[in-house]
Design a protein around this motif. Structure first.
Motif, PDB file in Angstrom:
ATOM      1  N   VAL A 116      45.334  36.190  71.586  1.00  0.00           N
ATOM      2  CA  VAL A 116      46.601  35.961  72.276  1.00  0.00           C
ATOM      3  C   VAL A 116      46.705  34.488  72.695  1.00  0.00           C
ATOM      4  N   PHE A 117      45.615  33.925  73.214  1.00  0.00           N
ATOM      5  CA  PHE A 117      45.614  32.521  73.614  1.00  0.00           C
ATOM      6  C   PHE A 117      45.713  31.596  72.402  1.00  0.00           C
ATOM      7  N   ILE A 118      45.056  31.960  71.310  1.00  0.00           N
ATOM      8  CA  ILE A 118      45.109  31.136  70.100  1.00  0.00           C
ATOM      9  C   ILE A 118      46.532  31.119  69.542  1.00  0.00           C
ATOM     10  N   ASP A 119      47.189  32.273  69.518  1.00  0.00           N
ATOM     11  CA  ASP A 119      48.577  32.329  69.050  1.00  0.00           C
ATOM     12  C   ASP A 119      49.492  31.502  69.937  1.00  0.00           C
ATOM     13  N   ALA A 120      49.284  31.546  71.248  1.00  0.00           N
ATOM     14  CA  ALA A 120      50.096  30.750  72.176  1.00  0.00           C
ATOM     15  C   ALA A 120      49.855  29.254  71.969  1.00  0.00           C
ATOM     16  N   LEU A 121      48.595  28.872  71.767  1.00  0.00           N
ATOM     17  CA  LEU A 121      48.273  27.474  71.507  1.00  0.00           C
ATOM     18  C   LEU A 121      48.913  27.002  70.215  1.00  0.00           C
ATOM     19  N   ARG A 122      48.856  27.827  69.201  1.00  0.00           N
ATOM     20  CA  ARG A 122      49.473  27.481  67.908  1.00  0.00           C
ATOM     21  C   ARG A 122      50.967  27.224  68.084  1.00  0.00           C
ATOM     22  N   SER A 123      51.637  28.093  68.791  1.00  0.00           N
ATOM     23  CA  SER A 123      53.075  27.934  69.023  1.00  0.00           C
ATOM     24  C   SER A 123      53.372  26.653  69.801  1.00  0.00           C
ATOM     25  N   LYS A 124      52.596  26.385  70.853  1.00  0.00           N
ATOM     26  CA  LYS A 124      52.802  25.170  71.651  1.00  0.00           C
ATOM     27  C   LYS A 124      52.540  23.913  70.839  1.00  0.00           C
ATOM     28  N   LEU A 125      51.494  23.934  70.022  1.00  0.00           N
ATOM     29  CA  LEU A 125      51.190  22.774  69.178  1.00  0.00           C
ATOM     30  C   LEU A 125      52.311  22.505  68.183  1.00  0.00           C
ATOM     31  N   GLU A 126      52.816  23.560  67.550  1.00  0.00           N
ATOM     32  CA  GLU A 126      53.909  23.383  66.599  1.00  0.00           C
ATOM     33  C   GLU A 126      55.132  22.790  67.278  1.00  0.00           C
ATOM     34  N   SER A 127      55.470  23.276  68.455  1.00  0.00           N
ATOM     35  CA  SER A 127      56.629  22.746  69.191  1.00  0.00           C
ATOM     36  C   SER A 127      56.412  21.299  69.594  1.00  0.00           C
ATOM     37  N   ALA A 128      55.244  20.986  70.107  1.00  0.00           N
ATOM     38  CA  ALA A 128      54.951  19.622  70.566  1.00  0.00           C
ATOM     39  C   ALA A 128      54.932  18.638  69.399  1.00  0.00           C
ATOM     40  N   LEU A 129      54.374  19.047  68.266  1.00  0.00           N
ATOM     41  CA  LEU A 129      54.314  18.151  67.119  1.00  0.00           C
ATOM     42  C   LEU A 129      55.684  17.945  66.486  1.00  0.00           C
ATOM     43  N   ASP A 130      56.553  18.939  66.531  1.00  0.00           N
ATOM     44  CA  ASP A 130      57.906  18.773  66.011  1.00  0.00           C
ATOM     45  C   ASP A 130      58.723  17.823  66.878  1.00  0.00           C
ATOM     46  N   LEU A 131      58.419  17.756  68.164  1.00  0.00           N
ATOM     47  CA  LEU A 131      59.133  16.855  69.060  1.00  0.00           C
ATOM     48  C   LEU A 131      58.667  15.416  68.922  1.00  0.00           C
ATOM     49  N   ALA A 132      57.567  15.187  68.251  1.00  0.00           N
ATOM     50  CA  ALA A 132      57.014  13.839  68.093  1.00  0.00           C
ATOM     51  C   ALA A 132      56.799  13.555  66.600  1.00  0.00           C
ATOM     52  N   PRO A 133      57.893  13.340  65.839  1.00  0.00           N
ATOM     53  CA  PRO A 133      57.753  13.221  64.386  1.00  0.00           C
ATOM     54  C   PRO A 133      57.052  11.954  63.918  1.00  0.00           C
ATOM     55  N   TYR A 134      56.925  10.950  64.763  1.00  0.00           N
ATOM     56  CA  TYR A 134      56.328   9.682  64.322  1.00  0.00           C
ATOM     57  C   TYR A 134      54.887   9.525  64.781  1.00  0.00           C
ATOM     58  N   LEU A 135      54.208  10.615  65.028  1.00  0.00           N
ATOM     59  CA  LEU A 135      52.806  10.539  65.430  1.00  0.00           C
ATOM     60  C   LEU A 135      51.922  10.164  64.247  1.00  0.00           C
ATOM     61  N   THR A 136      50.974   9.305  64.512  1.00  0.00           N
ATOM     62  CA  THR A 136      49.923   9.049  63.521  1.00  0.00           C
ATOM     63  C   THR A 136      48.711   9.894  63.901  1.00  0.00           C
ATOM     64  N   CYS A 137      47.721   9.947  63.025  1.00  0.00           N
ATOM     65  CA  CYS A 137      46.511  10.713  63.332  1.00  0.00           C
ATOM     66  C   CYS A 137      45.825  10.158  64.582  1.00  0.00           C
ATOM     67  N   ASP A 138      45.780   8.811  64.706  1.00  0.00           N
ATOM     68  CA  ASP A 138      45.123   8.206  65.869  1.00  0.00           C
ATOM     69  C   ASP A 138      45.867   8.498  67.160  1.00  0.00           C
ATOM     70  N   SER A 139      47.203   8.392  67.130  1.00  0.00           N
ATOM     71  CA  SER A 139      47.952   8.652  68.364  1.00  0.00           C
ATOM     72  C   SER A 139      47.898  10.134  68.732  1.00  0.00           C
ATOM     73  N   LEU A 140      47.858  11.008  67.730  1.00  0.00           N
ATOM     74  CA  LEU A 140      47.737  12.438  68.003  1.00  0.00           C
ATOM     75  C   LEU A 140      46.388  12.751  68.629  1.00  0.00           C
ATOM     76  N   ALA A 141      45.316  12.183  68.071  1.00  0.00           N
ATOM     77  CA  ALA A 141      43.977  12.404  68.625  1.00  0.00           C
ATOM     78  C   ALA A 141      43.902  11.896  70.056  1.00  0.00           C
ATOM     79  N   SER A 142      44.524  10.762  70.324  1.00  0.00           N
ATOM     80  CA  SER A 142      44.528  10.206  71.675  1.00  0.00           C
ATOM     81  C   SER A 142      45.274  11.120  72.640  1.00  0.00           C
TER      82      SER A 142
END
Length: 113
Positions: free
Chosen positions: A79-105
């Motif tokens: 249940v927590f993994i599914d919630a994390l997956r959903s939150k990550l997808e939403s957060a990454l869609d809101l930040a389309p210009y992320l690089t791998c380094d900025s995402l890791a940071s």
């Protein structure tokens, strides 16, 4: 008349020990290759103490940008993994210009949510 040829008491039978309670374990591996990354994990999920189901533990995140691929591997409460997956997808869609380094940071600082 028969005589007891044994000297001393009979040896005691060993007391049977209970088996230790099994722990739930997820097995996952990531391999860095020259042209990409290989991620794999087992697919057995424990539902309760006695039942198991087959379910993937490595997920490709659905992102708006087709040029970026992200993968999540999880272990623990599904249940927590599914919630994390959903939150990550939403957060990454809101930040389309992320690089791998900025995402890791952002992830290491807890600033992605």
């Amino acid at each position: 008349m028969l005589h007891n040829t044994r000297h001393g008491p009979l040896p005691r039978k060993p007391k049977p020990e209970r088996l230790r309670k099994r722990r739930h374990v997820t097995i996952a591996i990531g391999i860095l290759c020259s042209d990409g990354i290989i991620l794999c994990a087992d697919s057995q999920e424990s539902v309760d103490e006695y039942s198991k189901i087959s379910r993937p533990k490595v997920f490709e995140l659905n992102l708006l940008d087709d040029g970026v691929k992200a993968v999540l591997a999880g272990a623990g409460n599904s249940v927590f993994i599914d919630a994390l997956r959903s939150k990550l997808e939403s957060a990454l869609d809101l930040a389309p210009y992320l690089t791998c380094d900025s995402l890791a940071s952002k992830v290491s600082k807890g600033g992605i949510f």
